[in-house]
Write a protein that holds these residues in place. Structure first.
Motif, PDB file in Angstrom:
ATOM      1  N   ALA A 121      18.971  85.545  67.685  1.00  0.00           N
ATOM      2  CA  ALA A 121      17.726  85.579  68.449  1.00  0.00           C
ATOM      3  C   ALA A 121      17.286  86.992  68.759  1.00  0.00           C
ATOM      4  O   ALA A 121      16.132  87.251  68.968  1.00  0.00           O
ATOM      5  CB  ALA A 121      17.908  84.786  69.725  1.00  0.00           C
ATOM      6  N   SER A 138       7.740  82.151  63.750  1.00  0.00           N
ATOM      7  CA  SER A 138       7.399  82.039  65.169  1.00  0.00           C
ATOM      8  C   SER A 138       7.858  80.694  65.723  1.00  0.00           C
ATOM      9  O   SER A 138       8.391  80.601  66.840  1.00  0.00           O
ATOM     10  CB  SER A 138       5.884  82.211  65.334  1.00  0.00           C
ATOM     11  N   GLN A 139       7.634  79.664  64.887  1.00  0.00           N
ATOM     12  CA  GLN A 139       8.061  78.326  65.315  1.00  0.00           C
ATOM     13  C   GLN A 139       9.578  78.260  65.437  1.00  0.00           C
ATOM     14  O   GLN A 139      10.138  77.689  66.393  1.00  0.00           O
ATOM     15  CB  GLN A 139       7.563  77.302  64.290  1.00  0.00           C
ATOM     16  N   LYS A 155       5.941  79.985  60.602  1.00  0.00           N
ATOM     17  CA  LYS A 155       7.224  79.294  60.597  1.00  0.00           C
ATOM     18  C   LYS A 155       8.288  80.074  61.345  1.00  0.00           C
ATOM     19  O   LYS A 155       9.125  79.505  62.067  1.00  0.00           O
ATOM     20  CB  LYS A 155       7.673  79.054  59.156  1.00  0.00           C
ATOM     21  N   SER A 193       9.300  90.523  64.640  1.00  0.00           N
ATOM     22  CA  SER A 193       7.916  90.855  65.006  1.00  0.00           C
ATOM     23  C   SER A 193       7.582  92.307  64.700  1.00  0.00           C
ATOM     24  O   SER A 193       6.428  92.709  64.665  1.00  0.00           O
ATOM     25  CB  SER A 193       7.693  90.572  66.499  1.00  0.00           C
ATOM     26  N   ASN A 223      11.575  80.793  65.959  1.00  0.00           N
ATOM     27  CA  ASN A 223      11.982  81.599  67.113  1.00  0.00           C
ATOM     28  C   ASN A 223      11.795  80.820  68.415  1.00  0.00           C
ATOM     29  O   ASN A 223      12.609  80.905  69.355  1.00  0.00           O
ATOM     30  CB  ASN A 223      11.213  82.909  67.156  1.00  0.00           C
ATOM     31  N   SER A 224      10.701  80.078  68.470  1.00  0.00           N
ATOM     32  CA  SER A 224      10.450  79.278  69.682  1.00  0.00           C
ATOM     33  C   SER A 224      11.537  78.208  69.846  1.00  0.00           C
ATOM     34  O   SER A 224      12.047  77.970  70.955  1.00  0.00           O
ATOM     35  CB  SER A 224       9.065  78.619  69.596  1.00  0.00           C
ATOM     36  N   MET A 225      11.862  77.572  68.731  1.00  0.00           N
ATOM     37  CA  MET A 225      12.905  76.558  68.770  1.00  0.00           C
ATOM     38  C   MET A 225      14.246  77.182  69.158  1.00  0.00           C
ATOM     39  O   MET A 225      15.012  76.619  69.954  1.00  0.00           O
ATOM     40  CB  MET A 225      13.016  75.862  67.401  1.00  0.00           C
ATOM     41  N   THR A 256      14.730  79.889  70.845  1.00  0.00           N
ATOM     42  CA  THR A 256      14.680  80.243  72.267  1.00  0.00           C
ATOM     43  C   THR A 256      14.970  79.017  73.140  1.00  0.00           C
ATOM     44  O   THR A 256      15.678  79.080  74.146  1.00  0.00           O
ATOM     45  CB  THR A 256      13.314  80.833  72.618  1.00  0.00           C
ATOM     46  N   TYR A 257      14.384  77.893  72.742  1.00  0.00           N
ATOM     47  CA  TYR A 257      14.590  76.644  73.499  1.00  0.00           C
ATOM     48  C   TYR A 257      16.057  76.219  73.457  1.00  0.00           C
ATOM     49  O   TYR A 257      16.650  75.863  74.472  1.00  0.00           O
ATOM     50  CB  TYR A 257      13.695  75.555  72.921  1.00  0.00           C
TER      51      TYR A 257
END
Length: 560
Positions: free
Chosen positions: A18, A541-542, A539, A23, A544-546, A548-549
């Motif tokens: 992570a 970004s998606q 993708k 970016s 990374n969001s996942m 992070t979650y």
């Protein structure tokens, strides 16, 4: 314990991934770099276009200079014996005036001579100039006040068409003059209001042309009221009588109605401006215009030198060797051929007479220079030498054969065997026994060189009534050769330079098409990359969001 150890390990691994900073990748820069790599192929074509454009510019400079040289050569190349041209300086004529008996020639006469008019000399005397008739009205206190006259009168010149002028009571002196002038083209009479003083005005009538007499009809008495005619119908105040010009040429007395006389000797116009006294005369010599011939020779020298300067600039070398950066046509075969043809023309001689006889020579850089003293001497002694060196010359063993148009490739001497029928129409032509080189024109008296042969461009006119063998002798002088060389180079349809420019232009068009294709492909490639990277970024970004979650969930579990 085992489960706890496993969770701790996963948490550590996920946290490490992570922290990767995707970016910070310069996606736009990466795309642009790949895009420019695709466009790199256009550089070669752009370089070729730039090189060709520089050559085209240089060729156009050559065309401009060669056009000037061609114009200068045209004046000196001479026309054939069957044609005429206003550009032939050797046909230009000038009238040289000298006086006898102390007469001021400039006060008596000027003469203009048309191109090609026969040379010769004439003796003129002028005893009387042609004049217009002029008559005056009575005096009036104003030119813009109503005169209170009413009626009509007609006015014209003797033997001409009269015009009727209607006068009303409100018309002024100026308005009557304007009415007369409106019909001047028909009547041949014009009117002027003359201000004699601040309180005195007169109407002046005069014939438009000299040698004419005013004729009027005054049934209503308007002209009499104006003071133009008297009680007997005659002019009350004739300021100047009409008269004819009277002069002599070589003792022959001639009368004309005008002082501008162009119908006495073909090609000459005499402008009479004064009279000669007892024992006075003006001698007119019509001869070649020596100043124009001299100017033409100097213009030729200047035009050649201007082209020579340009040609040398295309042969310039750089300090370190090789062609100079400005010599974009260095070693160019087309220009080299033209230079050789011009140089060859300038070495022309005829009957052992070369341009040195005129005072022309080359300097160390092969620029032309002239000795004015020598040139003036030749001009005053024999202009035929100048014409011989510069012009095209043609001689025929028969006066029945004349040349109408000339080509460039026929030998200097050849024999035409011409056969005619009983009506004098040409039935056949051979050249030194060879047929198929000339055709007979529709008139039956012309012969024209066949295209593709050495006689292409030649047209002869034969006026004989019997069959003949005619020997033709011709020579192309300096100006004739240079004219032909420049024509072959800059002719708008087939000139060698024009052809090269056309080819280079076509190549540039092809290169621009290639550039457009490469650019279109690169643009498409860039658009596709942009779309792909946008999807990839989405993708990531998606993900990374996942991530992070998930990390948040793991951290929450670990905190428990």
């Amino acid at each position: 314990m085992t489960t706890s150890s496993s969770v701790t390990s996963s948490s550590s691994s996920s946290s490490s991934y992570a922290t990767s900073d995707v970016s910070s990748v310069d996606w736009s820069g990466l795309i642009e770099e790949l895009y420019q790599a695709k466009l790199a192929a256009t550089t070669t074509y752009e370089t070729k276009i730039s090189t060709n454009e520089a050559k085209i510019s240089a060729y156009n400079d050559a065309i401009d200079l060669l056009e000037t040289l061609q114009t200068a050569a045209t004046a000196l190349r001479a026309v054939t014996d069957s044609t005429a041209s206003d550009t032939d300086v050797f046909l230009e004529r000038k009238a040289y005036l000298t006086g006898t008996g102390g007469v001021d020639t400039s006060a008596v006469l000027t003469v203009s001579a048309e191109s090609g008019v026969a040379t010769g000399s004439y003796s003129l005397t002028v005893s009387q100039l042609a004049t217009s008739q002029k008559v005056a009205s009575g005096n009036f206190t104003a030119s813009s006040s109503a005169l209170g006259l009413s009626g009509s009168f007609s006015i014209g010149v003797e033997g001409g068409e009269a015009v009727t002028i209607d006068v009303t009571e409100t018309m002024t002196l100026a308005q009557i003059a304007a009415a007369i002038n409106d019909g001047s083209d028909t009547s041949g009479v014009k009117a002027t209001v003359l201000k004699v003083s601040s309180t005195s005005y007169q109407l002046i009538l005069s014939t438009v042309d000299t040698g004419q007499t005013i004729a009027v009809s005054d049934a209503d008495g308007v002209l009499q009221d104006l003071g133009i005619v008297d009680d007997d119908g005659g002019f009350a105040d004739e300021l100047q009588a009409s008269q004819q010009a009277i002069f002599t040429i070589d003792g022959v007395t001639i009368t004309r109605s005008t002082n501008e006389i162009d119908d006495v000797i073909d090609g000459l116009t005499f402008y009479l401006t004064g009279t000669t006294g007892e024992g006075q005369a003006v001698n007119v010599e019509i001869a070649q215009n020596l100043s124009d011939i001299k100017s033409a020779v100097i213009a030729f020298v200047d035009a050649y030198n201007a082209y020579r300067e340009w040609a040398l600039s295309q042969q310039a070398t750089a300090t370190g060797g090789g062609a100079s950066s400005d010599a974009v046509l260095f070693g160019d075969s087309t220009i080299r051929t033209i230079n050789q043809q011009i140089a060859s023309a300038l070495t022309f001689s005829l009957d052992d007479v070369s341009m040195s006889a005129l005072g022309l020579s080359f300097d160390n850089n092969n620029y032309l220079q002239y000795d004015e003293k020598t040139l003036n001497k030749v001009l005053n002694a024999d202009t035929a030498i100048i014409q011989q060196l510069f012009s095209y010359s043609f001689e025929s063993s028969s006066s029945d054969l004349g040349i109408l148009y000339r080509g460039t490739s026929a030998p200097s001497t050849f024999t035409l065997d011409i056969t005619v029928d009983d009506d004098g129409n040409i039935t056949g032509v051979t050249v030194d026994g060879e047929s198929g080189l000339f055709t007979v024109t529709s008139t039956g008296h012309g012969i024209k060189g066949v295209a593709g042969t050495a006689y292409e461009g030649y047209t002869f006119v034969f006026t004989g009534s019997t069959s003949q063998s005619v020997t033709v002798t011709q020579a192309a002088g300096i100006a004739e050769q240079i004219y032909n060389a420049t024509k072959n180079a800059i002719n708008s349809s087939s000139g060698s330079i024009v052809t090269v420019i056309s080819n280079l232009t076509s190549k540039n068009t092809s290169y621009e098409t290639q550039i457009d294709r490469i650019t279109d492909r690169a643009d498409t490639y860039k658009a596709n990359l942009t779309l792909r990277y946008a999807r990839l970024q989405a993708k990531i970004s998606q993900a990374n969001s996942m991530l992070t979650y998930i990390n948040a969930l793991l951290d929450a579990q670990n905190s428990d």
